[in-house]
Design an enzyme around this catalytic site. Structure first.
Site, mmCIF file in Angstrom:
data_model
loop_
_atom_site.group_PDB
_atom_site.id
_atom_site.type_symbol
_atom_site.label_atom_id
_atom_site.label_comp_id
_atom_site.label_asym_id
_atom_site.label_seq_id
_atom_site.Cartn_x
_atom_site.Cartn_y
_atom_site.Cartn_z
ATOM 1 C CB SER A 78 -19.593 -45.828 18.492
ATOM 2 O OG SER A 78 -20.136 -45.440 17.127
ATOM 3 C CB THR A 109 -19.150 -27.675 10.904
ATOM 4 O OG1 THR A 109 -18.386 -26.790 10.116
ATOM 5 C CG2 THR A 109 -20.543 -27.219 11.557
ATOM 6 C CG HIS A 118 -23.855 -47.285 15.829
ATOM 7 N ND1 HIS A 118 -23.978 -48.441 14.997
ATOM 8 C CD2 HIS A 118 -22.404 -46.907 15.711
ATOM 9 C CE1 HIS A 118 -22.847 -48.929 14.740
ATOM 10 N NE2 HIS A 118 -21.905 -48.070 14.941
ATOM 11 C CB CYS A 171 -17.095 -53.981 10.544
ATOM 12 S SG CYS A 171 -18.027 -52.894 11.632
ATOM 13 C CG ASN A 195 -16.811 -57.041 17.785
ATOM 14 O OD1 ASN A 195 -15.563 -57.179 18.487
ATOM 15 N ND2 ASN A 195 -16.921 -57.400 16.697
ATOM 16 C CD GLN A 223 -20.377 -54.382 20.601
ATOM 17 O OE1 GLN A 223 -21.480 -54.557 21.416
ATOM 18 N NE2 GLN A 223 -20.458 -54.178 19.010
ATOM 19 C CB ALA A 252 -15.919 -46.819 17.659
#
Ligand code: PLP
Length: 380
Positions: free
Chosen positions: A198, A239, A200, A325, A150, A178, A69
């Site tokens: 994202s 890639t 994860h 983060c 978050n 979130q 993200a």
């Protein structure tokens, strides 16, 4: 025991299973157009793209795969500057409760002279003031409002904000990181122009993100951050991470199917945790908009208790003081400060975030442990 699902989530075993072929047997490069290996990988990527798009009611062609993200946010905020009128720095509107990725990119764009940024604080419940926003939109090119916070779980009125933003001729970017996979998101109904999220955070792998860029008119153009082989329609060279993308697709499919039941089950556990702590412990409070929050998040202030000391004392329970983060930074949470908490209050807050694998036994254990630790620390 893990109660930090807003930081990241364990992979769902169904996601692991779906990804497994793409590490070895189906290892092709989706850009190889000349053989089966490449076609197989390209098919898997396109199937995943469809699932990721479906989760937010986007079209497949509106999804670009990235690494996170954070990367998507960088692509959007830096890439949109291409649309600016010559010699005029772009004006962005943001709230100080946005994620560090948005705040830091904007900060740097201001320093480099590329953007002017108007930054609002949230109100005491962590909500945004639409009147303040509509008074400030002259000359503004892009407004950034996350769908859910978050740290507190507060859910923001993205659709209402989009109306105000579009009436002023600006674009709306929403950080869905979130919210996606936890609550229904409809980029068409909410008229979101750009978005980031994202894998994860929704039981998918780390290292895969998505950027949503609305198709149709008026056309949105982004200058790519990473160029090279022209992958992802030239918007993100390199890639593709095929196993990760396949896992992201599967995580989105499962989230869409199970979101309603999960919200009900996990929401009951979150409420049980809060009710028990509020009943047993004096001088505690809940941060964020209690009536309009992610069902899995509880951000609780314990007056007179240092949150880091509390977390160390409850060493077998993984919770956090703030977003992962920003854990390198020493200051109080910028989100809680933006809502008007003092430094001392902000330093007393702990985020509990529950998820798919949280059990009632874990919540019962956590309740006992928090009560015992807070009581002990207050009596010291
Ligand atoms: N935006 C929000 C609201 C988040 O909670 C996070 C992660 O905590 C991010 C962005 C960054 O996500 P990623 O880890 O995929 O870069």
């Amino acid at each position: 025991m893990f109660l930090d699902y807003n930081a990241t989530t364990p992979l769902d075993s169904r996601v692991v299973e779906r990804m497994s072929d793409y590490w070895s047997r189906s290892f092709g490069n989706p850009s190889s157009r000349d053989h089966l290996y490449g076609w197989d990988a390209a098919d898997a990527v396109e199937e995943a793209r469809e699932r990721v798009a479906n989760l937010i009611n986007a079209r497949d062609s509106e999804i670009v795969f990235t690494s996170s993200a954070t990367e998507s946010i960088n692509c959007i905020l830096k890439g949109i500057l291409k649309q600016r009128a010559l010699n005029e720095p772009d004006a962005f509107v943001i709230w100080s409760s946005e994620h560090e990725a948005v705040l830091e990119v904007c900060h740097r764009l201001v320093i480099s002279g590329d953007a002017k940024v108007i930054q609002f604080n949230a109100d005491a419940r962590g909500q945004v003031d639409l009147d303040e926003l509509s008074r400030s939109l002259t000359g503004v090119h892009l407004v950034a409002l996350m769908a859910a916070n978050n740290e507190t779980g507060s859910i923001y009125p993205v659709g209402e904000v989009a109306r105000v933003v579009h009436a002023a001729g600006a674009l709306l970017f929403s950080d869905l990181t979130q919210a996606a996979g936890k609550i229904p998101i409809d980029v068409r109904a909410d008229r979101i122009d750009l978005a980031a999220f994202s894998a994860h955070k929704m039981y998918g792998p780390k290292g895969v993100g998505a950027l949503f860029i609305r198709g149709g008119e008026p056309k949105i153009e982004l200058e790519p951050l990473i160029v090279g082989g022209g992958q992802e329609r030239g918007l993100r060279g390199g890639t593709l991470n095929v196993p990760g993308i396949v896992g992201f697709g599967e995580a989105c499919r499962i989230a869409q199917l199970e979101m309603k039941d999960e919200a009900e089950r996990v929401g009951k556990l979150r409420d049980k945790l809060e009710e028990a702590l509020l009943a047993e412990l004096p001088d505690i409070w809940i941060n964020g908009d209690r009536d309009n929050r992610l069902y899995n998040t509880s951000n609780i202030g314990f007056a007179g208790v240092d949150a880091r000391t509390l977390i160390r004392d409850m060493h077998d329970i993984a919770v956090s003081t703030r977003s992962a983060c920003s854990s390198g930074s020493q200051g109080p949470s910028h989100v809680l400060k933006a809502m008007g908490l003092t430094d001392e209050q902000a330093y007393s807050c702990v985020r509990f975030s529950l998820g798919r694998f949280t059990t009632e036994e874990e919540i019962d254990y956590t309740i006992q442990k928090v009560i015992a630790s807070v009581t002990k620390l207050r009596n010291r």
